[in-house]
Design a protein around this motif. Structure first.
Motif, mmCIF file in Angstrom:
data_model
loop_
_atom_site.group_PDB
_atom_site.id
_atom_site.type_symbol
_atom_site.label_atom_id
_atom_site.label_comp_id
_atom_site.label_asym_id
_atom_site.label_seq_id
_atom_site.Cartn_x
_atom_site.Cartn_y
_atom_site.Cartn_z
ATOM 1 N N THR A 114 0.829 -1.209 0.000
ATOM 2 C CA THR A 114 0.000 0.000 0.000
ATOM 3 C C THR A 114 0.858 1.252 0.000
ATOM 4 N N ARG A 115 1.868 1.306 0.875
ATOM 5 C CA ARG A 115 2.747 2.478 0.930
ATOM 6 C C ARG A 115 3.561 2.615 -0.352
ATOM 7 N N ALA A 116 4.068 1.488 -0.848
ATOM 8 C CA ALA A 116 4.855 1.542 -2.087
ATOM 9 C C ALA A 116 4.001 2.008 -3.257
ATOM 10 N N CYS A 117 2.749 1.578 -3.306
ATOM 11 C CA CYS A 117 1.846 1.975 -4.390
ATOM 12 C C CYS A 117 1.597 3.483 -4.356
ATOM 13 N N ASP A 118 1.293 4.013 -3.190
ATOM 14 C CA ASP A 118 1.010 5.454 -3.077
ATOM 15 C C ASP A 118 2.245 6.281 -3.432
ATOM 16 N N ILE A 119 3.408 5.879 -2.950
ATOM 17 C CA ILE A 119 4.628 6.647 -3.213
ATOM 18 C C ILE A 119 5.030 6.540 -4.683
ATOM 19 N N ALA A 120 4.870 5.370 -5.279
ATOM 20 C CA ALA A 120 5.223 5.193 -6.687
ATOM 21 C C ALA A 120 4.313 6.022 -7.580
ATOM 22 N N ARG A 121 3.032 6.078 -7.261
ATOM 23 C CA ARG A 121 2.120 6.875 -8.082
ATOM 24 C C ARG A 121 2.397 8.368 -7.916
ATOM 25 N N THR A 122 2.807 8.783 -6.735
ATOM 26 C CA THR A 122 3.182 10.184 -6.546
ATOM 27 C C THR A 122 4.413 10.531 -7.380
ATOM 28 N N PHE A 123 5.408 9.640 -7.388
ATOM 29 C CA PHE A 123 6.609 9.877 -8.191
ATOM 30 C C PHE A 123 6.263 9.891 -9.677
ATOM 31 N N HIS A 124 5.373 8.996 -10.098
ATOM 32 C CA HIS A 124 4.949 8.968 -11.502
ATOM 33 C C HIS A 124 4.305 10.294 -11.889
ATOM 34 N N ASP A 125 3.542 10.879 -10.994
ATOM 35 C CA ASP A 125 2.932 12.186 -11.262
ATOM 36 C C ASP A 125 4.013 13.267 -11.395
ATOM 37 N N ARG A 126 5.053 13.232 -10.558
ATOM 38 C CA ARG A 126 6.132 14.209 -10.660
ATOM 39 C C ARG A 126 6.834 14.112 -12.013
ATOM 40 N N VAL A 127 7.067 12.893 -12.491
ATOM 41 C CA VAL A 127 7.777 12.704 -13.756
ATOM 42 C C VAL A 127 6.900 13.114 -14.937
ATOM 43 N N THR A 128 5.631 12.699 -14.914
ATOM 44 C CA THR A 128 4.745 12.952 -16.055
ATOM 45 C C THR A 128 4.476 14.440 -16.250
ATOM 46 N N HIS A 129 4.262 15.159 -15.174
ATOM 47 C CA HIS A 129 3.891 16.581 -15.265
ATOM 48 C C HIS A 129 5.071 17.514 -14.997
ATOM 49 N N ARG A 130 6.300 16.986 -14.983
ATOM 50 C CA ARG A 130 7.525 17.786 -14.820
ATOM 51 C C ARG A 130 7.435 18.689 -13.584
ATOM 52 N N GLY A 153 16.177 17.254 -14.835
ATOM 53 C CA GLY A 153 15.508 16.341 -15.748
ATOM 54 C C GLY A 153 14.002 16.321 -15.584
ATOM 55 N N LEU A 154 13.530 16.576 -14.354
ATOM 56 C CA LEU A 154 12.092 16.586 -14.099
ATOM 57 C C LEU A 154 11.478 17.977 -14.264
ATOM 58 N N THR A 155 12.292 18.984 -14.613
ATOM 59 C CA THR A 155 11.787 20.354 -14.726
ATOM 60 C C THR A 155 11.923 20.895 -16.138
ATOM 61 N N LEU A 156 13.111 20.768 -16.739
ATOM 62 C CA LEU A 156 13.388 21.365 -18.043
ATOM 63 C C LEU A 156 12.866 20.477 -19.167
ATOM 64 N N GLY A 165 9.519 18.954 -10.966
ATOM 65 C CA GLY A 165 10.792 18.738 -10.301
ATOM 66 C C GLY A 165 10.948 19.523 -9.020
ATOM 67 N N GLN A 166 10.224 20.652 -8.889
ATOM 68 C CA GLN A 166 10.340 21.453 -7.673
ATOM 69 C C GLN A 166 9.780 20.727 -6.457
ATOM 70 N N LEU A 167 8.979 19.672 -6.679
ATOM 71 C CA LEU A 167 8.404 18.900 -5.572
ATOM 72 C C LEU A 167 9.186 17.620 -5.292
ATOM 73 N N LEU A 168 10.321 17.450 -5.982
ATOM 74 C CA LEU A 168 11.072 16.201 -5.834
ATOM 75 C C LEU A 168 11.614 16.030 -4.428
ATOM 76 N N MET A 169 12.127 17.105 -3.828
ATOM 77 C CA MET A 169 12.723 16.995 -2.498
ATOM 78 C C MET A 169 11.691 16.576 -1.465
ATOM 79 N N ASP A 170 10.460 17.061 -1.599
ATOM 80 C CA ASP A 170 9.402 16.624 -0.680
ATOM 81 C C ASP A 170 9.131 15.126 -0.827
ATOM 82 N N TRP A 171 9.162 14.652 -2.068
ATOM 83 C CA TRP A 171 8.924 13.214 -2.295
ATOM 84 C C TRP A 171 10.055 12.383 -1.686
#
Length: 269
Positions: free
Chosen positions: A175-191, A228-231, A193-199
């Protein structure tokens, strides 16, 4: 002088194996393999003749018959009811044991069951006596669970969505891995990168160990990953040209001069 008593030991005959289908098939297969081996047949030819795998032919050739029979005696056939035992057990439990074997037979016949009603009666009798073997749950593979997690929720079928929910309820780590992985997928898909440190902080505090390790590697090269997640620019074009040059070089290795290699690199698109 007293005479020594003579003791006669009578050897008991070996226990006779039950004449089951598996044991009889093992005897016949062992005899057929050794008959063809003595006739000079090769392993491959015997495998083709008897419709067996070559490893199976070698095992029957090199293993003593008693060992093969002991293995066949301990083997338990799965039976035609095995794929439907979970359903039959659930129907028996839901009805408190009041459902009859013919009723379940009519239901599982529609699902592909081709056995007899007697197998269902035996299973129900074992359930009433408490001697029935537990039915192994249909556990999805790690690869399948990963595909469900990485797929978007709206792209999952209803069945897969339900299965993923069952897995999440059964395993808090997933459950925890699923939620965290989907959050990271959202960071990558929508660029984002400014939220990467929080993740990364969230993953290092609450994620399972493999995800925490991944977050630690991202922290070591934080500036590059954030870029890479911003530019919108990337080194994909450069890497593509490097791969093209290496492909041409390998195809011409030890076959042509450097001058021809240079011409091909400069002229080939």
């Amino acid at each position: 002088m007293p005479l020594a008593a003579t003791v006669t030991i009578t050897e008991l005959p070996p226990a006779e194996l039950p004449r089951t289908q598996i044991i009889e098939r093992t005897r016949q297969r062992h005899a057929d393999v050794h008959r063809l081996v003595e006739a000079g047949w090769t392993i491959s030819a015997i495998a083709r003749r008897l419709h067996l795998d070559r490893k199976t032919v070698r095992r029957f050739r090199d293993t003593n018959l008693d060992i093969l029979l002991a293995s066949a005696r301990d083997r338990r056939p799965t039976g035609v009811l095995a794929p439907f035992k979970a359903y039959a057990t659930a129907r028996f439990t839901d009805t408190g044991g009041s459902i009859t074997a013919p009723q379940v037979l009519a239901e599982i016949r529609a699902q592909g069951y081709r056995g007899s009603v007697q197998a269902i009666r035996k299973h129900f009798a074992a359930l009433r006596d408490g001697t029935a073997e537990p039915v192994r749950a249909d556990i999805p593979s790690p690869r399948k669970i990963t595909s469900w997690i990485m797929c978007r929720r709206e792209d999952l079928s209803t069945k897969d969505d339900v299965r993923l929910l069952q897995v999440r309820l059964a395993c808090p780590d997933i459950t925890r891995a699923c939620d965290i992985a989907r959050t990271f997928h959202d960071r990558v898909t929508h660029r984002r990168g400014q939220l990467l440190m929080d993740w990364i902080r969230q993953a290092e505090q609450d994620a399972p160990a493999p995800v925490r390790g991944f977050a630690g590697f991202l922290r070591q090269d934080l500036d590059a990953v954030t870029a890479g997640l911003t530019l919108e620019w990337s080194s994909g074009v450069v890497e593509g040209n490097v791969n093209r040059v290496k492909t041409i070089k390998r195809s011409m290795y030890n076959r042509a001069s450097f001058r021809l290699l240079r011409i091909r690199i400069l002229t080939r698109p």
